[in-house]
Design a protein around this motif. Structure first.
Motif, PDB file in Angstrom:
ATOM      1  N   THR A  58       0.836  -1.198   0.000  1.00  0.00           N
ATOM      2  CA  THR A  58       0.000   0.000   0.000  1.00  0.00           C
ATOM      3  C   THR A  58       0.870   1.246   0.000  1.00  0.00           C
ATOM      4  O   THR A  58       2.089   1.184   0.154  1.00  0.00           O
ATOM      5  CB  THR A  58      -0.907   0.055   1.249  1.00  0.00           C
ATOM      6  N   TYR A  59       0.215   2.378  -0.148  1.00  0.00           N
ATOM      7  CA  TYR A  59       0.866   3.659   0.073  1.00  0.00           C
ATOM      8  C   TYR A  59       0.939   3.881   1.588  1.00  0.00           C
ATOM      9  O   TYR A  59       0.637   2.970   2.372  1.00  0.00           O
ATOM     10  CB  TYR A  59       0.071   4.769  -0.608  1.00  0.00           C
ATOM     11  N   HIS A  83       5.344  -0.749  -3.344  1.00  0.00           N
ATOM     12  CA  HIS A  83       4.144  -0.510  -4.156  1.00  0.00           C
ATOM     13  C   HIS A  83       4.469  -0.116  -5.590  1.00  0.00           C
ATOM     14  O   HIS A  83       3.568  -0.014  -6.428  1.00  0.00           O
ATOM     15  CB  HIS A  83       3.263   0.572  -3.505  1.00  0.00           C
ATOM     16  N   ASP A 105      -3.505  -1.728  -1.844  1.00  0.00           N
ATOM     17  CA  ASP A 105      -4.281  -0.527  -2.087  1.00  0.00           C
ATOM     18  C   ASP A 105      -5.062  -0.681  -3.394  1.00  0.00           C
ATOM     19  O   ASP A 105      -4.530  -1.187  -4.388  1.00  0.00           O
ATOM     20  CB  ASP A 105      -3.337   0.678  -2.177  1.00  0.00           C
ATOM     21  N   ALA A 106      -6.318  -0.241  -3.401  1.00  0.00           N
ATOM     22  CA  ALA A 106      -7.175  -0.399  -4.581  1.00  0.00           C
ATOM     23  C   ALA A 106      -6.560   0.234  -5.822  1.00  0.00           C
ATOM     24  O   ALA A 106      -6.739  -0.271  -6.938  1.00  0.00           O
ATOM     25  CB  ALA A 106      -8.547   0.210  -4.309  1.00  0.00           C
ATOM     26  N   GLU A 107      -5.821   1.326  -5.639  1.00  0.00           N
ATOM     27  CA  GLU A 107      -5.251   2.030  -6.785  1.00  0.00           C
ATOM     28  C   GLU A 107      -4.244   1.183  -7.544  1.00  0.00           C
ATOM     29  O   GLU A 107      -4.056   1.356  -8.749  1.00  0.00           O
ATOM     30  CB  GLU A 107      -4.595   3.330  -6.310  1.00  0.00           C
ATOM     31  N   ILE A 108      -3.581   0.264  -6.858  1.00  0.00           N
ATOM     32  CA  ILE A 108      -2.586  -0.596  -7.502  1.00  0.00           C
ATOM     33  C   ILE A 108      -3.012  -2.054  -7.461  1.00  0.00           C
ATOM     34  O   ILE A 108      -2.223  -2.950  -7.755  1.00  0.00           O
ATOM     35  CB  ILE A 108      -1.203  -0.437  -6.833  1.00  0.00           C
ATOM     36  N   HIS A 125      -9.402   0.516   0.594  1.00  0.00           N
ATOM     37  CA  HIS A 125      -9.936   1.747   0.002  1.00  0.00           C
ATOM     38  C   HIS A 125      -9.836   2.846   1.060  1.00  0.00           C
ATOM     39  O   HIS A 125     -10.845   3.272   1.634  1.00  0.00           O
ATOM     40  CB  HIS A 125     -11.394   1.551  -0.419  1.00  0.00           C
ATOM     41  N   ASP A 127      -9.325   6.054   1.125  1.00  0.00           N
ATOM     42  CA  ASP A 127      -9.821   7.419   0.939  1.00  0.00           C
ATOM     43  C   ASP A 127     -11.311   7.491   0.643  1.00  0.00           C
ATOM     44  O   ASP A 127     -11.852   8.575   0.452  1.00  0.00           O
ATOM     45  CB  ASP A 127      -9.033   8.097  -0.183  1.00  0.00           C
ATOM     46  N   ARG A 230       0.225  10.209   2.215  1.00  0.00           N
ATOM     47  CA  ARG A 230      -0.033   9.046   1.363  1.00  0.00           C
ATOM     48  C   ARG A 230       1.145   8.736   0.445  1.00  0.00           C
ATOM     49  O   ARG A 230       1.590   7.601   0.341  1.00  0.00           O
ATOM     50  CB  ARG A 230      -1.300   9.268   0.540  1.00  0.00           C
TER      51      ARG A 230
END
Length: 506
Positions: A58-59, A83, A105-108, A125, A127, A230
């Motif tokens: 994650t971040y 990450h 993390d959902a972004e990655i 998630h 944020d 973050r």
């Protein structure tokens, strides 16, 4: 001390004190420990058992900390994952450590979950507002779970596997116990020192050994507040310091230099709350140190030196020596650490002499995961052989002058040259290649590919970078390309990289 006990102890003595801050969200020590115990339940329900490995990619978000302490409450081992890695790199790391469960993390998420490693993935998630989070989000599961009520293990249990790049280009996992990490935090807190009212900004990636073990754990050990950014961004760093009245932070030198150059209204930010500007992964020269002190309006700069294998702990250069001994890592080891500079004949180096830096501390790793040969190579009895060459001055201060290992440190990131070389050798127009670091005033070093092209081939930097883009993380991709008709080699055929480095610095 077991790390779950560290947090429980903080709850008893400072339960209502602010422990973690992230984008306006705040957790007291009591709330943080409760979330971590709920995370332990979630992880157990996902199949994590005592002794298993939990990967976290994650971040710098609360999910990382909830997952880490959740793993420790559940009796499992934390494996922080970079990450920035690509799918293939993630798959190799997860396969090597045998991670049963992972948090991403959902972004990655797609980049990570595509790694076919037999791992159960939980997606964070951080944020999203609670009502908008997917029902299976890691945070939603934590909120719905009951706190885990298990008893802590012992401080000799394996707590962490930290992956670090070595000369072979194959990442090695440094195995640490709860005791070695707790001592790392304690020795760090004593060296700076850290205080109960500390508000420490974590803007460098938390999966790195130093942000996690030195600064997150050191801050929690002393009952301070961890402020999470973050992902590092120059203006964002300044905003976080001003908004949260940050008192201390750690960064690679480039992360301190960049705001002074990239933020036009830098001088308008109130940074007066910071009493300790801490940097590592490379030195500052005297001129740069002076410029930063003037820009930040402070002389309270500290350099720290260490490596994942030792916790990381090693040496520190205090504010009073930043200019007079610019470039040095310190004189002797920091509290809890013995440091030697050892000549080839085994004797300690004297003034003006150079040798390998050896470290001895109770924070030293157990060894490299499933690699007895590599472990034996870096241990000399109780001492860890760093692979760094250090020169001792007349006052006993040590300066790192070179690395015996071919690792390039650029912007605080370790790049194994042989890993990049391996990726480049697959290029159809490359006949031979060596990757080295060129000194850089801001990044510490920049990655340079010295290439022998195949006859008739037309190679350029953009094409080489495009080739590498899907293969390795972006920070490993060379920033410069040098074409040569051949590479310098020893009679036995080994590339003499010191010759290339010398040519690049002329």
């Amino acid at each position: 001390m077991h790390l779950s006990t560290l947090l429980d102890s903080a709850v008893r003595s400072a339960g209502d004190h602010e422990a973690v801050v992230y984008r306006g969200q705040r957790w007291s020590y009591r709330e943080f420990a409760d979330a971590a115990r709920r995370a332990a339940t979630v992880l157990r329900e996902a199949g994590l058992r005592p002794g298993d490995r939990l990967a976290v990619m994650t971040y710098n978000t609360p999910a990382f900390l909830f997952a880490a302490f959740g793993a420790w409450y559940a009796g499992a081992t934390l494996v922080p994952v970079n990450h920035k890695l690509r799918t293939g790199e993630v798959a190799r790391q997860l396969s090597h450590c045998g991670a049963r469960v992972a948090v991403v993390d959902a972004e990655i998420g797609e980049r990570a979950t595509a790694a076919d490693a037999g791992t159960t993935w939980l997606v964070s998630h951080p944020d999203a507002e609670a009502p908008e989070r997917p029902a299976d989000a890691f945070e939603a599961r934590i909120a719905a779970a009951e706190p885990f009520a298990g008893e802590p293990g012992t401080d000799g249990d394996i707590a962490q596997i930290l992956y670090t790049s070595g000369t072979s280009g194959t990442p090695k996992g440094c195995v640490h116990t709860h005791r070695t990490i707790t001592l790392t935090a304690a020795y760090t807190a004593a060296a700076i020192p850290l205080r109960r009212d500390e508000r420490f900004l974590i803007c460098m990636p938390v999966w790195h050994a130093s942000p996690l073990n030195n600064w997150v754990m050191g801050t929690l050990l002393t009952r301070g507040t961890v402020v999470l950014q973050r992902e590092y961004e120059p203006r964002g760093m300044l905003e976080a310091i001003q908004r949260e009245r940050v008192t201390a932070m750690f960064a690679a030198p480039i992360a301190l230099i960049a705001p002074t150059q990239a933020v036009a209204d830098f001088a308008s930010y109130d940074l007066s709350s910071v009493r300790a500007w801490i940097y590592g992964a490379g030195p500052l020269d005297a001129d740069t140190a002076r410029r930063l002190m003037k820009a930040y309006g402070s002389e309270d700069f500290h350099q720290v030196y260490g490596m994942s294998e030792t916790g990381p702990v090693g040496a520190s250069l205090p504010p009073a020596e930043q200019v007079a001994k610019a470039g040095a890592i310190g004189r002797g080891g920091m509290p809890g650490v013995e440091l030697r500079v050892v000549r080839q004949d085994g004797a300690d180096a004297g003034a003006g002499e150079t040798g390998e830096i050896w470290l001895r501390s109770d924070t030293r790793m157990v060894g490299y995961l499933d690699d007895e040969e590599a472990t034996a190579e870096v241990f000399a009895g109780d001492w860890y052989r760093s692979g760094d060459l250090g020169r001792v001055d007349e006052d006993g201060f040590v300066t790192v002058v070179d690395r015996m290992k071919d690792v390039i440190i650029t912007g605080g990131e370790n790049v194994a040259s042989q890993e990049v070389e391996g990726a480049l050798r697959g290029h159809p127009d490359i006949l031979d290649v060596a990757v080295v670091g060129r000194p850089h005033p801001q990044w510490g070093e920049t990655v340079v590919a010295v290439v022998v092209p195949r006859e008739g081939a037309a190679l350029d930097l953009d094409g080489v970078r495009a080739w590498l883009e899907p293969l390795i993380a972006r920070y490993k991709v060379p920033r410069e390309l040098v074409l040569r008709p051949d590479l310098p080699r020893t009679p036995s055929g080994k590339i003499t990289k010191h010759v290339l480095r010398d040519e690049l610095t002329r």
